[in-house]
Motif scaffolding. Sequence first.
Motif, PDB file in Angstrom:
ATOM      1  N   ARG A 369       0.831  -1.201   0.000  1.00  0.00           N
ATOM      2  CA  ARG A 369       0.000   0.000   0.000  1.00  0.00           C
ATOM      3  C   ARG A 369       0.869   1.256   0.000  1.00  0.00           C
ATOM      4  NH1 ARG A 369      -4.813   2.265  -1.356  1.00  0.00           N
ATOM      5  NH2 ARG A 369      -5.467   3.862   0.137  1.00  0.00           N
ATOM      6  N   ASN A 372       2.493   1.730  -3.415  1.00  0.00           N
ATOM      7  CA  ASN A 372       1.571   2.256  -4.419  1.00  0.00           C
ATOM      8  C   ASN A 372       1.340   3.753  -4.229  1.00  0.00           C
ATOM      9  OD1 ASN A 372      -1.719   2.478  -5.286  1.00  0.00           O
ATOM     10  ND2 ASN A 372      -0.338   1.437  -6.693  1.00  0.00           N
ATOM     11  N   ILE A 373       1.236   4.178  -2.963  1.00  0.00           N
ATOM     12  CA  ILE A 373       1.057   5.606  -2.697  1.00  0.00           C
ATOM     13  C   ILE A 373       2.300   6.388  -3.107  1.00  0.00           C
ATOM     14  CG2 ILE A 373       0.721   7.298  -0.858  1.00  0.00           C
ATOM     15  CD1 ILE A 373      -0.958   5.239   0.602  1.00  0.00           C
ATOM     16  N   ALA A 376       2.288   6.890  -6.778  1.00  0.00           N
ATOM     17  CA  ALA A 376       1.342   7.911  -7.216  1.00  0.00           C
ATOM     18  C   ALA A 376       1.868   9.319  -6.939  1.00  0.00           C
ATOM     19  CB  ALA A 376       0.003   7.704  -6.523  1.00  0.00           C
ATOM     20  N   ASN A 379       4.934  10.035  -9.601  1.00  0.00           N
ATOM     21  CA  ASN A 379       4.581   9.413 -10.870  1.00  0.00           C
ATOM     22  C   ASN A 379       5.498   9.907 -11.989  1.00  0.00           C
ATOM     23  OD1 ASN A 379       3.588  11.959 -10.711  1.00  0.00           O
ATOM     24  ND2 ASN A 379       1.443  11.401 -10.883  1.00  0.00           N
ATOM     25  N   GLN A 418      -0.623   8.509 -14.946  1.00  0.00           N
ATOM     26  CA  GLN A 418      -1.514   8.237 -13.825  1.00  0.00           C
ATOM     27  C   GLN A 418      -1.293   6.803 -13.328  1.00  0.00           C
ATOM     28  OE1 GLN A 418      -3.410  10.540 -12.417  1.00  0.00           O
ATOM     29  NE2 GLN A 418      -2.736  12.057 -13.926  1.00  0.00           N
ATOM     30  N   PRO A 420      -2.587   3.731 -11.252  1.00  0.00           N
ATOM     31  CA  PRO A 420      -3.861   3.249 -10.687  1.00  0.00           C
ATOM     32  C   PRO A 420      -3.672   2.768  -9.253  1.00  0.00           C
ATOM     33  CG  PRO A 420      -2.945   1.630 -12.188  1.00  0.00           C
ATOM     34  CD  PRO A 420      -2.058   2.840 -12.305  1.00  0.00           C
ATOM     35  N   ASP A 421      -4.715   2.895  -8.430  1.00  0.00           N
ATOM     36  CA  ASP A 421      -4.696   2.438  -7.040  1.00  0.00           C
ATOM     37  C   ASP A 421      -5.137   0.979  -7.007  1.00  0.00           C
ATOM     38  OD1 ASP A 421      -4.685   2.111  -4.367  1.00  0.00           O
ATOM     39  OD2 ASP A 421      -6.271   3.534  -3.902  1.00  0.00           O
ATOM     40  N   VAL A 422      -4.151   0.087  -7.041  1.00  0.00           N
ATOM     41  CA  VAL A 422      -4.446  -1.352  -7.049  1.00  0.00           C
ATOM     42  C   VAL A 422      -4.464  -1.925  -5.637  1.00  0.00           C
ATOM     43  CG1 VAL A 422      -3.500  -1.645  -9.362  1.00  0.00           C
ATOM     44  CG2 VAL A 422      -2.000  -1.880  -7.361  1.00  0.00           C
ATOM     45  N   THR A 423      -4.202  -1.109  -4.615  1.00  0.00           N
ATOM     46  CA  THR A 423      -4.146  -1.596  -3.226  1.00  0.00           C
ATOM     47  C   THR A 423      -5.288  -1.027  -2.392  1.00  0.00           C
ATOM     48  OG1 THR A 423      -2.672   0.219  -2.581  1.00  0.00           O
ATOM     49  CG2 THR A 423      -1.644  -1.811  -3.369  1.00  0.00           C
ATOM     50  N   ARG A 424      -6.363  -0.665  -3.048  1.00  0.00           N
ATOM     51  CA  ARG A 424      -7.471  -0.047  -2.329  1.00  0.00           C
ATOM     52  C   ARG A 424      -8.078  -1.002  -1.302  1.00  0.00           C
ATOM     53  NH1 ARG A 424     -11.801   2.583  -6.155  1.00  0.00           N
ATOM     54  NH2 ARG A 424      -9.883   3.738  -6.647  1.00  0.00           N
ATOM     55  N   HIS A 426      -6.538  -3.337   0.349  1.00  0.00           N
ATOM     56  CA  HIS A 426      -5.571  -3.926   1.277  1.00  0.00           C
ATOM     57  C   HIS A 426      -5.909  -3.638   2.732  1.00  0.00           C
ATOM     58  CE1 HIS A 426      -1.968  -4.736  -1.614  1.00  0.00           C
ATOM     59  NE2 HIS A 426      -3.110  -5.251  -2.043  1.00  0.00           N
TER      60      HIS A 426
END
Length: 657
Positions: A369, A372-373, A376, A379, A418, A420-424, A426
């Motif tokens: 998580r 991923n943040i 973002a 980026n 961009q 993507p938030d793939v750990t939303r 988690h």
Amino acid sequence: MKNAGLSQWYAQDTPPTHDGVIVDLSEHVERLLDYQDISHLLTEEQERRLVSWLKAAHEMSYSAISRRYDHWREADRAHDVYVPPDATSFREKAVIPDTRAIADTTITYLMAALAGRNPMFQLEGLNRTSRKPALILERVLHQQLRRTAGEARLAQLLLDSVRYGYAPTKLIWHPKTNQNHIVNFDPRRVFPDPRVSFGDWTSMQFIQFTDFSSFSALRRSGLYPKLDHFPQLAYRSAPPKIGWSGHRWHQEAGRGHSIDPTSSDTGMASGAGSNSAELFTLGPARVVDETWLTLAGHEIGVPQIRQIYLVATVLDEDTIIRLSLNPYGQQFPVVTGALHQDLHKTFGQGLYDLLLPMHDIATYLMRARIDNISAALNNLIFADPSQIMIPDLIDRNPWGVVRTLPGGNPREGVFIAQVPDVTRGHLQDIQALSELKQRVSAASDAQQGMPTSDGIRTATEIQRLTQLGSQRLGVLSRVMSATTIRPLVRMMVTNIQDALSYDGSIRIEDDNTPNPLASSIQDGYLDFDVSALQGDIDYLVIDGTLPLEPTRNAETWMNMLQIANQTGLNMEYDLGQMAEEAIRAMGVSDLDRFRISPERQQQLSPQQQLSMMERARGASVQPQEQVMSEVEKGNLVPMRAVDGRRGAQTAGGSNRK
């Protein structure tokens, strides 16, 4: 054929040069049986053979228990919420901390269940004559534990049981203070006999404790007279030559909490060296191996003795500084705790054995998580150098201005990718893993004192769930009480009863005085000597469930008052004292400041005077509505009806006369 095969088997498996003697101590057997230390009488050959045997036992135990070291290191990091400093990435520094909270909750429950009584350990006399000594001894034992911070020692025992599943604890009798002392040891420095299953401690041939100490501390202990006979032992000419495997540093040194006392830089004074003006330098700690062992008589050259229990201490892997008979009889002064005990395994199981797999997955999800943040926030930026000044993007100026080339369009020259938030999901997965850990450990939100996260529950439902969780933890505490605390208390009792001279006084409150001791108390104290402590006494295994004592529960006292009123026991028992105990159980300790003094009783209000008069004559005035309701039910009869019945009975009697 069978006899020939047996002879051939003996010829192959029995070394021809081995006579079964480890070290010949026949010339010192009288001193041994007299509990004398014979280490200073050993020859060089005797010392070499004994050290060789102790090293062989050490290496055999180390090869078995060292398989747990890597797992214990991971348990240390999870418990301390620690990340090694070589983890440079930011995401690697994230650790799920709820595992520590679950472990602390379990330890808190066990501590309250096992050591939350007053006296701390309850004893029972196994016969009629041992009842009074048991009552005295449990208070003497409680006094000793208070003096020696026994609560802290028991807490460390429980912590090791939860974290490692292996909590070796030594119990010794200090002759100078006439007290029991609980000594906690790092499990990595205790080497038991690996040839027995967990819990079968009486079958062990040896158990070894490795410690690190300064020469000054060894000499002050008074346990090693050889240090006085050979003062040159204070100076170590060279590091240990044998190099026992268990002396390597295996403990987690996270955040500098644990330092290797044998490292060369530990004992060096700051600025000391060949060209330094310092007069002294302090060397590192000395390695001390204390082994409690049992040998057959023929193994020490005394075949007349079937079995002998000894204690041997080795300094710096090559010098015997203590060799004497075991002062605690035919047992090792050691108890071993574990949270989950399995008698079919060599070592016990701790809570982290169950929680670490889920802890690692939750930590991985949290780090993903964060990764991923970070992606973002940082980026990718695609820029066209023919339209944008690239140096302005790399080295941003204080005003954040990015120049474009003449005719360049910044919307076409810059593209921000961009991520993507793939750990939303988690966080929900981490929450699910946390609930699984609570389910495995029985340390729910209610046990931790936290509000439930799955919606609003009634007080009855929360109480029921808490009681069910307490029953699971209660089973663990009951097993620990029987397998760990019971032998510990038995050793304490035996040490006190075997003391040559032991006397003192214990304070006993008037409202907490057992009837068998009432006649022996004077001015709130009970004087005793060692003869008053003799008897057949054993530890009373606790139930394990909370609350510990019914006397600490206000509801218990309220029920007692209700039962006493309903059964008519108010004429036999003092209900006023029961009511006071109920108020104290509610948390009001200073109840006497509300008591009406005899001087103030003369100035009572009319309502208080009426209440006292009604209480004095044993009557109670009930409301009129309640009286009429009881009349309708037939439970009460009006006074007129009673007088009419009495008159009829009198008239009938006169006619019969």
